[in-house]
Scaffold this active site. Structure first.
Site, PDB file in Angstrom:
ATOM      1  N   SER A 146     -40.017 -14.989  -7.139  1.00  0.00           N
ATOM      2  CA  SER A 146     -39.043 -15.892  -6.497  1.00  0.00           C
ATOM      3  C   SER A 146     -39.427 -16.072  -5.038  1.00  0.00           C
ATOM      4  O   SER A 146     -39.974 -15.139  -4.418  1.00  0.00           O
ATOM      5  CB  SER A 146     -37.653 -15.271  -6.578  1.00  0.00           C
ATOM      6  OG  SER A 146     -36.765 -15.960  -5.720  1.00  0.00           O
ATOM      7  N   TYR A 170     -31.998  -7.942  -5.708  1.00  0.00           N
ATOM      8  CA  TYR A 170     -32.798  -8.971  -6.397  1.00  0.00           C
ATOM      9  C   TYR A 170     -34.150  -9.171  -5.710  1.00  0.00           C
ATOM     10  O   TYR A 170     -35.204  -9.133  -6.356  1.00  0.00           O
ATOM     11  CB  TYR A 170     -32.029 -10.290  -6.451  1.00  0.00           C
ATOM     12  CG  TYR A 170     -32.824 -11.419  -7.069  1.00  0.00           C
ATOM     13  CD1 TYR A 170     -33.198 -11.379  -8.418  1.00  0.00           C
ATOM     14  CD2 TYR A 170     -33.226 -12.515  -6.315  1.00  0.00           C
ATOM     15  CE1 TYR A 170     -33.947 -12.399  -8.987  1.00  0.00           C
ATOM     16  CE2 TYR A 170     -33.970 -13.544  -6.876  1.00  0.00           C
ATOM     17  CZ  TYR A 170     -34.324 -13.484  -8.207  1.00  0.00           C
ATOM     18  OH  TYR A 170     -35.069 -14.497  -8.766  1.00  0.00           O
TER      19      TYR A 170
END
Ligand code: NAP
Length: 248
Positions: free
Chosen positions: A141, A154
Site C-alpha cells: 500500500s 496497518y
C-alpha cells in the site's frame, strides 16, 4: 499474444475489490486462475463465472491464508486443477484506521496474521510448486510512504510485507523466482466502502493530493499486476511499484 498465456496463477482474496479485478485481468491475458476467498463464496463464484463467460478458465477455492493448512490447500488446488503454478498474488488483506489508544492485541494479531503471516505461509506453500520464471506479487500500500495517522498497525503490516519482499527477492533469486511489491493508493472497493473511507475527509484529502485528480478503481491496478506477472518484468525483482495516481 496474450501476456500470461500458459501461466497458472493464484490470487488470494479475489472474491471482491482489487483481487477480483486482478483475477479477471489475468484470465483476459490467458492465465488459468485460482480465485481464493475467505468467506464470500458468492463473490468468488461471480468472478469465476465472469471469467468463464469471457472464455477463460478459473476455479474458486476457499481458504484463510493465515492458516498454514488452508494456504497450502489453496495453492495445491491450482496444481490439482491446472497442473502447475507460475504466479502467486498475495492480495488478501484487512485494514482499518485505528487511533493508537484503541489498538488491541486482538486487532494487532488478526491484522498481522492476515497481512503478514498469510503471505509468508502462502509463499511457503507455493514454493513447493513454483519453478524457474515464477513470479510472486505482494500487494502492499502507499500507506508505507504516506504513513497516515491512525494506520500504525496497518502500515506496520505493509512495511513488514515490503521488507519480506526484499529479503525473498534475494533468497529466491537463485531459483529464478521473482518477488515484487505493488503499492496501490486509495482504491474504491467493497473494503474501502465498508470502512467508510469513500466519502470521508481522508478521501477528500487523498483526492486533493492526487495529481491525476481522482480516486483509483480496481482496474487501475490490474495493468501493473499483469506486467509484474508477465515475462516483460523478467529482469525485475525486489521492486516496489506504486500505482496511486501520483499520491505519495
Ligand atoms: P476488500 O475489498 O476488502 O477485499 C478483500 C479480499 O481479501 C476479499 O476477497 C476477502 O475475502 C479477502 N480476505 C480477507 N481476509 C482473508 C483471509 N484471511 N484469507 C483469504 N482471503 C481473505 O479489499 P481491497 O480494498 O480490494 O484490498 C485488497 C488488498 O489491497 C489488501 O491487501 C489491501 O491492504 C490492499 N490495498 C487496498 C487499497 C484500497 O484503497 N482499497 C489501497 C492500498 C492497498 P472474503 O470476501 O471472502 O472475506
Amino acid at each position: 499474444m496474450a501476456k500470461l498465456a500458459r501461466k497458472v496463477a493464484v490470487v488470494t482474496g479475489a472474491s471482491k475489490g482489487i483481487g477480483a479485478a486482478i483475477a479477471k485481468a489475468f484470465a483476459t491475458e490467458g492465465a488459468k486462475v485460482v480465485v481464493n476467498y475467505a468467506s464470500s463464496r458468492e463473490g468468488a463464484d461471480a468472478v469465476v463465472q465472469a471469467i468463464r463467460e469471457a472464455g477463460g478458465e478459473a476455479i474458486a477455492v476457499a481458504g484463510d491464508v493465515s492458516k498454514a493448512e488452508q494456504a497450502q490447500g489453496v495453492v495445491d488446488a491450482a496444481v490439482a486443477e491446472f497442473g502447475r503454478l507460475d504466479v502467486l498474488v498475495n492480495n488478501a488483506g484487512i485494514y482499518a484506521m485505528v487511533p493508537i489508544e484503541q489498538v488491541t492485541e486482538e486487532y494487532y494479531r488478526r491484522t498481522f496474521d492476515v497481512n503478514v503471516l498469510g503471505p509468508l505461509l502462502t509463499i511457503q506453500a507455493a514454493l513447493k510448486h513454483l519453478g524457474k520464471g515464477g513470479s510472486i506479487i505482494n500487494i502492499s500500500s502507499n500507506a508505507t510512504t504516506l504513513l497516515p495517522p491512525t494506520s500504525a498497525v496497518y502500515a506496520g503490516t505493509k512495511g513488514a510485507l515490503e521488507a519480506i519482499t526484499g529479503v525473498l527477492a534475494k533468497e529466491l533469486g537463485a531459483r529464478k523466482i521473482r518477488v515484487n511489491a505493488l503499492l496501490p493508493g486509495v482504491v474504491e472497493t467493497e473494503g474501502t466502502r465498508a470502512m467508510g473511507m469513500i466519502g470521508s475527509d481522508f478521501e477528500r484529502y487523498a483526492l486533493a493530493q492526487t495529481p491525476l485528480g481522482r480516486i483509483g478503481q480496481p482496474d487501475d491496478i490490474t495493468g501493473v499486476a499483469v506486467f509484474l506477472a508477465s515475462d516483460d518484468a523478467r529482469w525485475m525483482t525486489g521492486e516496489r511499484l506504486m500505482a496511486s495516481g501520483g499520491f505519495r
